[in-house]
Write an enzyme that holds these catalytic residues in place. Structure first.
Site, PDB file in Angstrom:
ATOM      1  NE  ARG A 110      -3.803   0.486   1.871  1.00  0.00           N
ATOM      2  CZ  ARG A 110      -4.604   0.998   2.794  1.00  0.00           C
ATOM      3  NH1 ARG A 110      -4.895   0.298   3.859  1.00  0.00           N
ATOM      4  NH2 ARG A 110      -5.126   2.192   2.652  1.00  0.00           N
TER       5      ARG A 110
ATOM      6  CD  GLN B 155      -8.548   3.609  -0.659  1.00  0.00           C
ATOM      7  OE1 GLN B 155      -8.896   2.767  -1.472  1.00  0.00           O
ATOM      8  NE2 GLN B 155      -8.409   3.336   0.623  1.00  0.00           N
TER       9      GLN B 155
ATOM     10  CB  SER C  29     -16.692  13.893   3.726  1.00  0.00           C
ATOM     11  OG  SER C  29     -15.665  12.970   3.474  1.00  0.00           O
TER      12      SER C  29
ATOM     13  CE1 TYR D 209     -11.717  13.177  -4.926  1.00  0.00           C
ATOM     14  CE2 TYR D 209     -11.681  14.474  -2.907  1.00  0.00           C
ATOM     15  CZ  TYR D 209     -12.037  13.324  -3.587  1.00  0.00           C
ATOM     16  OH  TYR D 209     -12.719  12.327  -2.938  1.00  0.00           O
ATOM     17  N   PRO D 210      -7.280  17.602  -4.210  1.00  0.00           N
ATOM     18  CG  PRO D 210      -6.448  19.804  -4.244  1.00  0.00           C
ATOM     19  CD  PRO D 210      -7.279  18.822  -5.046  1.00  0.00           C
ATOM     20  CG  MET D 211      -8.779  15.761   1.207  1.00  0.00           C
ATOM     21  SD  MET D 211     -10.079  14.556   1.643  1.00  0.00           S
ATOM     22  CE  MET D 211     -10.736  15.256   3.165  1.00  0.00           C
TER      23      MET D 211
ATOM     24  CG  HIS E 174     -13.246   7.707   5.527  1.00  0.00           C
ATOM     25  ND1 HIS E 174     -13.517   8.639   4.560  1.00  0.00           N
ATOM     26  CD2 HIS E 174     -12.117   7.055   5.111  1.00  0.00           C
ATOM     27  CE1 HIS E 174     -12.606   8.565   3.605  1.00  0.00           C
ATOM     28  NE2 HIS E 174     -11.746   7.622   3.914  1.00  0.00           N
TER      29      HIS E 174
HETATM   30  C1  VOV Z   1     -12.207   3.819  -2.123  1.00  0.00           C
HETATM   31  C2  VOV Z   1     -12.500   3.656  -0.887  1.00  0.00           C
HETATM   32  C3  VOV Z   1     -11.857   4.158   0.354  1.00  0.00           C
HETATM   33  C4  VOV Z   1     -11.483   3.372   1.426  1.00  0.00           C
HETATM   34  C5  VOV Z   1     -11.670   1.872   1.571  1.00  0.00           C
HETATM   35  C6  VOV Z   1     -10.906   4.252   2.421  1.00  0.00           C
HETATM   36  C7  VOV Z   1     -10.463   3.817   3.670  1.00  0.00           C
HETATM   37  C8  VOV Z   1      -9.672   4.631   4.479  1.00  0.00           C
HETATM   38  C9  VOV Z   1      -9.079   4.191   5.737  1.00  0.00           C
HETATM   39  C10 VOV Z   1      -9.287   2.810   6.355  1.00  0.00           C
HETATM   40  C11 VOV Z   1      -8.334   5.225   6.233  1.00  0.00           C
HETATM   41  C12 VOV Z   1      -7.530   5.261   7.542  1.00  0.00           C
HETATM   42  C13 VOV Z   1      -6.281   4.468   7.463  1.00  0.00           C
HETATM   43  C14 VOV Z   1      -5.418   4.846   6.315  1.00  0.00           C
HETATM   44  O1  VOV Z   1      -5.476   4.084   5.336  1.00  0.00           O
HETATM   45  O2  VOV Z   1      -4.752   5.877   6.371  1.00  0.00           O
HETATM   46  C15 VOV Z   1      -8.430   6.301   5.269  1.00  0.00           C
HETATM   47  C16 VOV Z   1      -7.749   7.511   5.385  1.00  0.00           C
HETATM   48  C17 VOV Z   1      -8.069   8.606   4.592  1.00  0.00           C
HETATM   49  N1  VOV Z   1      -9.002   8.685   3.581  1.00  0.00           N
HETATM   50 FE1  VOV Z   1     -10.043   7.144   2.826  1.00  0.00          FE
HETATM   51  N2  VOV Z   1     -10.909   5.552   1.945  1.00  0.00           N
HETATM   52  C18 VOV Z   1     -11.496   5.551   0.701  1.00  0.00           C
HETATM   53  C19 VOV Z   1     -11.756   6.637  -0.129  1.00  0.00           C
HETATM   54  C20 VOV Z   1     -11.467   7.933   0.262  1.00  0.00           C
HETATM   55  C21 VOV Z   1     -11.959   9.128  -0.393  1.00  0.00           C
HETATM   56  C22 VOV Z   1     -12.897   9.154  -1.573  1.00  0.00           C
HETATM   57  C23 VOV Z   1     -11.447  10.213   0.268  1.00  0.00           C
HETATM   58  C24 VOV Z   1     -11.747  11.675  -0.003  1.00  0.00           C
HETATM   59  C25 VOV Z   1     -12.835  12.157   0.964  1.00  0.00           C
HETATM   60  C26 VOV Z   1     -14.076  12.646   0.323  1.00  0.00           C
HETATM   61  O3  VOV Z   1     -15.083  12.842   1.056  1.00  0.00           O
HETATM   62  O4  VOV Z   1     -14.120  12.877  -0.888  1.00  0.00           O
HETATM   63  C27 VOV Z   1     -10.608   9.723   1.314  1.00  0.00           C
HETATM   64  C28 VOV Z   1      -9.854  10.523   2.144  1.00  0.00           C
HETATM   65  C29 VOV Z   1      -9.028   9.980   3.123  1.00  0.00           C
HETATM   66  C30 VOV Z   1      -8.080  10.753   3.863  1.00  0.00           C
HETATM   67  C31 VOV Z   1      -7.801  12.245   3.644  1.00  0.00           C
HETATM   68  C32 VOV Z   1      -7.462   9.918   4.769  1.00  0.00           C
HETATM   69  C33 VOV Z   1      -6.394  10.314   5.810  1.00  0.00           C
HETATM   70  C34 VOV Z   1      -7.145  10.884   6.964  1.00  0.00           C
HETATM   71  C35 VOV Z   1      -6.358  11.226   8.198  1.00  0.00           C
HETATM   72  O5  VOV Z   1      -6.875  12.067   8.967  1.00  0.00           O
HETATM   73  O6  VOV Z   1      -5.257  10.702   8.393  1.00  0.00           O
HETATM   74  N3  VOV Z   1     -10.661   8.342   1.315  1.00  0.00           N
HETATM   75  N4  VOV Z   1      -9.291   5.934   4.254  1.00  0.00           N
END
Ligand code: VOV
Length: 252
Positions: free
Chosen positions: A134, A188, A226, A148-150, A175
């Site tokens: 990963r 992602q 979000s 996209y950035p966020m 999430h």
């Molecule tokens: C495609 C699916 C998908 C999946 C399974 C998923 C799962 C996960 C897991 C389990 C974790 C935590 C552990 C790690 O892996 O870091 C995260 C972490 C994160 N995510 Fe996520 N996310 C997805 C998708 C996904 C999307 C579409 C977005 C954009 C949000 C949106 O509203 O547009 C996003 C954002 C993030 C971010 C910015 C972080 C870091 C946050 C922080 O504060 O550190 N993410 N995410």
């Protein structure tokens, strides 16, 4: 003091967005265009060597709409390597027919929210093949990209960084559950960019059905992480470019 999530970092990332200067491209003669294409091919073919050596991964997509015409997404072991790449691109003849549209510098990141917020058992996480894959992923050659950035908000009432670890972990769990519903449909890659670029994370999504981007992003908008804390930059969406389809796009 509040507890920062522990993060693991992998490859550095550069999303390099370029636009085509069609006026210059159409004004060039056949030979100039052939040289430019040849150099572009050679530049793109080097990416395979890097990927085979497990020193990085690269992909290129066209961009739909007027923000850019294509994006090269590079994952490499260092910022120096990314710098060398953008300079190398700027030196090839093809670059003369492009202009810079946008770029984003970040690093592949995993946080410990999903690991129960613990620091782990002290073992080297890079020895875990799942974690290593990963952090240093081979970029998927899926049909579409969405980037996209966020940020996470730091406003008085809604400040992500003032929430305690337990609360953030609970929110991130929800999430993750939504995200898991898209397993097999959307891949992602989350890259952290605090200290590197203008937003806190880069979100890069890949899918064979572009509609799944809309479904996923929309569904996540209703999730508290979000809905309450997310702030989003410009969206870039596009289609996979291979050596052949890139050439096709450039054909006059
Ligand atoms: C495609 C699916 C998908 C999946 C399974 C998923 C799962 C996960 C897991 C389990 C974790 C935590 C552990 C790690 O892996 O870091 C995260 C972490 C994160 N995510 Fe996520 N996310 C997805 C998708 C996904 C999307 C579409 C977005 C954009 C949000 C949106 O509203 O547009 C996003 C954002 C993030 C971010 C910015 C972080 C870091 C946050 C922080 O504060 O550190 N993410 N995410």
């Amino acid at each position: 003091m509040n507890e920062a999530a522990l993060t693991l970092e992998g490859w550095y990332a550069l999303h390099d967005f370029r636009s085509l200067n069609w006026t210059a491209w159409t004004a060039a003669d056949d030979e100039e265009r052939a040289v430019a294409l040849e150099e572009l091919h050679a530049f793109m073919q080097e990416w395979d060597t890097v990927e085979e050596a497990k020193e990085g991964s690269t992909t290129v997509y066209s961009i739909v709409g007027q923000k850019a015409d294509f994006v090269m997404m590079f994952l490499r072991e260092s910022l120096e390597a990314l710098n060398q790449l953008e300079t190398a691109f700027n030196k090839i003849a093809f670059a003369q027919y492009t202009t810079k549209s946008y770029s984003y510098v970040s690093i592949v990141e995993l946080s410990n929210y999903a690991a129960g917020g613990s620091a782990g058992d002290g073992s080297d996480p890079m020895q875990n093949p799942h974690v290593a894959a990963r952090l240093k992923p081979v970029l998927p050659q899926m049909k579409h990209i969405c980037f996209y950035p966020m940020n996470k908000k730091r406003e008085l009432a809604d400040n992500w960084y003032m929430l305690d670890m337990e609360k953030r972990r609970e929110l991130m769990h929800s999430h993750g559950l939504i995200g898991r519903g898209y397993a097999g449909k959307v891949k992602q890659i989350i890259t952290g960019s605090v200290g590197f670029d203008d937003w806190e994370w880069g979100v890069t999504l890949f899918a064979d059905d572009a509609l799944q981007f809309k479904k996923l992003v929309y569904e996540m908008r209703f999730d508290e992480v979000s809905a309450r804390y997310g702030e989003f930059g410009p969206f870039y969406v596009g289609n996979l470019l291979t050596l052949d389809s890139f050439e096709e796009l450039l054909k006059l």
